[in-house]
Design a protein around this motif. Structure first.
Motif, PDB file in Angstrom:
ATOM      1  N   PHE A   1       1.007  -1.209  -0.286  1.00 13.66           N
ATOM      2  CA  PHE A   1       0.195   0.074   0.056  1.00 13.66           C
ATOM      3  C   PHE A   1       0.843   1.370   0.033  1.00 13.66           C
ATOM      4  O   PHE A   1       0.500   2.354  -0.627  1.00 13.66           O
ATOM      5  CB  PHE A   1      -1.057   0.042   1.402  1.00 13.66           C
ATOM      6  N   ASN A   2       2.009   1.218   0.988  1.00 12.05           N
ATOM      7  CA  ASN A   2       2.784   2.266   0.724  1.00 12.05           C
ATOM      8  C   ASN A   2       3.507   2.619  -0.596  1.00 12.05           C
ATOM      9  O   ASN A   2       3.512   3.798  -0.994  1.00 12.05           O
ATOM     10  CB  ASN A   2       4.094   2.066   1.735  1.00 12.05           C
ATOM     11  N   LEU A   3       3.938   1.605  -1.398  1.00  7.56           N
ATOM     12  CA  LEU A   3       4.296   1.845  -2.804  1.00  7.56           C
ATOM     13  C   LEU A   3       2.832   2.279  -3.505  1.00  7.56           C
ATOM     14  O   LEU A   3       3.372   2.909  -4.358  1.00  7.56           O
ATOM     15  CB  LEU A   3       4.655   0.451  -3.276  1.00  7.56           C
ATOM     16  N   GLN A   4       2.041   1.768  -3.382  1.00  3.32           N
ATOM     17  CA  GLN A   4       0.713   2.222  -4.207  1.00  3.32           C
ATOM     18  C   GLN A   4       0.269   3.572  -4.049  1.00  3.32           C
ATOM     19  O   GLN A   4       0.105   4.254  -5.184  1.00  3.32           O
ATOM     20  CB  GLN A   4      -0.521   1.197  -3.662  1.00  3.32           C
ATOM     21  N   THR A   5       0.662   4.283  -2.905  1.00  6.62           N
ATOM     22  CA  THR A   5       0.458   5.403  -2.644  1.00  6.62           C
ATOM     23  C   THR A   5       1.134   6.377  -3.635  1.00  6.62           C
ATOM     24  O   THR A   5       0.684   7.780  -3.859  1.00  6.62           O
ATOM     25  CB  THR A   5       0.334   5.946  -1.339  1.00  6.62           C
ATOM     26  N   HIS A   6       2.066   6.074  -4.066  1.00  6.57           N
ATOM     27  CA  HIS A   6       3.021   6.732  -4.815  1.00  6.57           C
ATOM     28  C   HIS A   6       2.880   6.542  -6.377  1.00  6.57           C
ATOM     29  O   HIS A   6       3.191   7.310  -7.217  1.00  6.57           O
ATOM     30  CB  HIS A   6       4.715   6.503  -4.846  1.00  6.57           C
ATOM     31  N   CYS A   7       1.673   5.899  -6.787  1.00 10.68           N
ATOM     32  CA  CYS A   7       1.351   5.530  -8.108  1.00 10.68           C
ATOM     33  C   CYS A   7       0.025   6.311  -8.427  1.00 10.68           C
ATOM     34  O   CYS A   7      -0.712   6.776  -7.437  1.00 10.68           O
ATOM     35  CB  CYS A   7       1.003   4.118  -8.275  1.00 10.68           C
ATOM     36  N   TYR A   8      -0.371   6.367  -9.593  1.00 13.78           N
ATOM     37  CA  TYR A   8      -1.793   7.051  -9.994  1.00 13.78           C
ATOM     38  C   TYR A   8      -2.864   6.226  -9.369  1.00 13.78           C
ATOM     39  O   TYR A   8      -2.899   5.303  -9.307  1.00 13.78           O
ATOM     40  CB  TYR A   8      -2.003   7.148 -11.674  1.00 13.78           C
ATOM     41  N   GLN A   9      -3.732   6.976  -8.860  1.00 16.00           N
ATOM     42  CA  GLN A   9      -4.681   6.574  -8.087  1.00 16.00           C
ATOM     43  C   GLN A   9      -5.966   6.878  -8.647  1.00 16.00           C
ATOM     44  O   GLN A   9      -7.297   6.434  -8.080  1.00 16.00           O
ATOM     45  CB  GLN A   9      -4.925   7.183  -6.530  1.00 16.00           C
ATOM     46  N   GLY A  10      -6.211   7.506  -9.730  1.00 12.30           N
ATOM     47  CA  GLY A  10      -7.590   7.756 -10.645  1.00 12.30           C
ATOM     48  C   GLY A  10      -7.878   9.116 -10.207  1.00 12.30           C
ATOM     49  O   GLY A  10      -7.179   9.933  -9.521  1.00 12.30           O
ATOM     50  N   PRO A  11      -8.943   9.668 -10.965  1.00  6.23           N
ATOM     51  CA  PRO A  11      -9.462  11.105 -10.770  1.00  6.23           C
ATOM     52  C   PRO A  11      -9.776  11.465  -9.448  1.00  6.23           C
ATOM     53  O   PRO A  11     -10.182  10.752  -8.607  1.00  6.23           O
ATOM     54  CB  PRO A  11     -10.371  11.159 -11.825  1.00  6.23           C
ATOM     55  N   GLU A  12      -9.534  12.964  -9.028  1.00  8.77           N
ATOM     56  CA  GLU A  12      -9.862  13.290  -7.787  1.00  8.77           C
ATOM     57  C   GLU A  12     -11.328  13.970  -8.450  1.00  8.77           C
ATOM     58  O   GLU A  12     -11.436  15.085  -8.875  1.00  8.77           O
ATOM     59  CB  GLU A  12      -8.891  14.283  -7.350  1.00  8.77           C
ATOM     60  N   VAL A  13     -12.259  13.494  -7.638  1.00 12.89           N
ATOM     61  CA  VAL A  13     -13.567  13.899  -7.945  1.00 12.89           C
ATOM     62  C   VAL A  13     -14.491  13.985  -6.326  1.00 12.89           C
ATOM     63  O   VAL A  13     -14.558  13.034  -5.906  1.00 12.89           O
ATOM     64  CB  VAL A  13     -14.649  13.081  -8.908  1.00 12.89           C
ATOM     65  N   ASP A  14     -15.225  15.247  -6.444  1.00 13.20           N
ATOM     66  CA  ASP A  14     -16.002  15.329  -5.325  1.00 13.20           C
ATOM     67  C   ASP A  14     -17.423  14.591  -5.430  1.00 13.20           C
ATOM     68  O   ASP A  14     -18.198  15.242  -5.652  1.00 13.20           O
ATOM     69  CB  ASP A  14     -16.273  16.700  -5.169  1.00 13.20           C
TER      70      ASP A  14
END
Length: 290
Positions: A138-151
């Motif tokens: 998960f720590n590695l994953q947070t440095h990768c693209y996580q998808g669009p930021e949408v409210d």
């Protein structure tokens, strides 16, 4: 970095969509020529999220009839592409329906579909369906693209409840070389095409399936067809056997296998539970004929 798509699989939906957009046959030579010419076009990318897990989809997501045919027909892979038609008939004679619900943010012009609801996806963002010991992952994953930021909480959410025969979410028109799943789908309009099939008698279903090659199935009164910006699926068990569930399939790969499904003992990326999908407009680039 632009990607080149060559039809070398069973379905070849993306290659078919690219080549059909200019009237070219879906053939390896045409696809390679398009890559050599170097023309490019943008492509929307869908982010499928469940807890901390992400899967990036460029073609489709299916649950119900279409997913069952796509994945369970693997046992007949020796038949080649004919396995899909054969297993579609098997499913036709033993029809399944699934309980569950789909929530979505409709595109402009589709606001009348479904019933008004509030954002149902908080547990999808906060949850964690994986082993906590995988903290390093998960720590590695947070440095990768996580998808669009949408409210998402402040958008206009609608809901449709089951039982469903099929729920199909598509990014491009063709799901396979002979299946125009979403005739109005665009490569980079920022929306996904949602095709929902409910309450369809077998005779009408057989007629509808025969029109998949030209997109005529979306005109059926048993099909709801619209465009969505965001989507939440809450899959449930089969209506006739509550002990058995379904399969979640994205881009021809298994995302989740519910109880009692084909090869359900195998580990999958996600669990058979609520998942959320958002769209990133034009995130990917493909080589295209024009």
């Amino acid at each position: 970095m632009p990607l080149g798509v060559v039809p070398a699989g069973t379905g070849n939906g993306m290659a078919k969509s690219l080549l059909d957009s200019v009237g070219d046959p879906c053939a390896v030579a045409n696809a390679v020529l398009a890559i050599i010419r170097g023309h490019k076009r943008q492509l929307d990318v869908a982010t499928i999220a469940q807890g901390e897990t992400r899967f990036f989809s460029i073609l489709m997501l299916a649950w119900g009839l279409i997913a069952d045919i796509d994945i369970e027909s693997e046992k007949y892979r020796w038949m080649g592409s004919a396995r899909l038609d054969f297993y579609a008939l098997c499913r036709f004679f033993n029809m399944r329906q699934y309980n569950g619900s789909v929530s979505f943010v409709p595109a402009p012009g589709f606001e009348s579909y479904g019933e008004s609801t509030s954002y149902p996806g908080k547990s999808t963002i906060k949850g964690n369906n994986s082993d906590p010991s995988e903290g390093e992952h998960f720590n590695l994953q947070t440095h990768c693209y996580q998808g669009p930021e949408v409210d998402l909480e402040n958008l206009n959410w609608r809901v449709i409840t089951g039982p469903f025969i099929s729920v199909w979410l598509h990014n491009v028109p063709w799901g396979a070389e002979d299946t125009m799943a979403a005739p109005d789908a665009k490569f980079s309009d920022g929306y996904l095409d949602l095709i929902i099939m409910k309450n369809c008698p077998k005779l009408q279903l057989l007629s509808m399936m025969s029109e998949l090659n030209n997109g005529g199935h979306v005109k059926s009164p048993y099909v709801t067809y619209l465009k969505v910006k965001a989507f939440i699926l809450e899959p449930g068990p089969r209506t006739k056997d509550q002990e058995k569930e379904g399969i979640l399939d994205s881009d021809g790969e298994v995302l989740a296998r519910g109880k009692g499904t084909y090869k359900c003992e195998q580990k999958s990326l996600m669990s058979y539970d609520k998942l959320q999908i958002t769209v990133d407009k034009g995130l990917a680039t493909l080589f295209a004929p024009v």
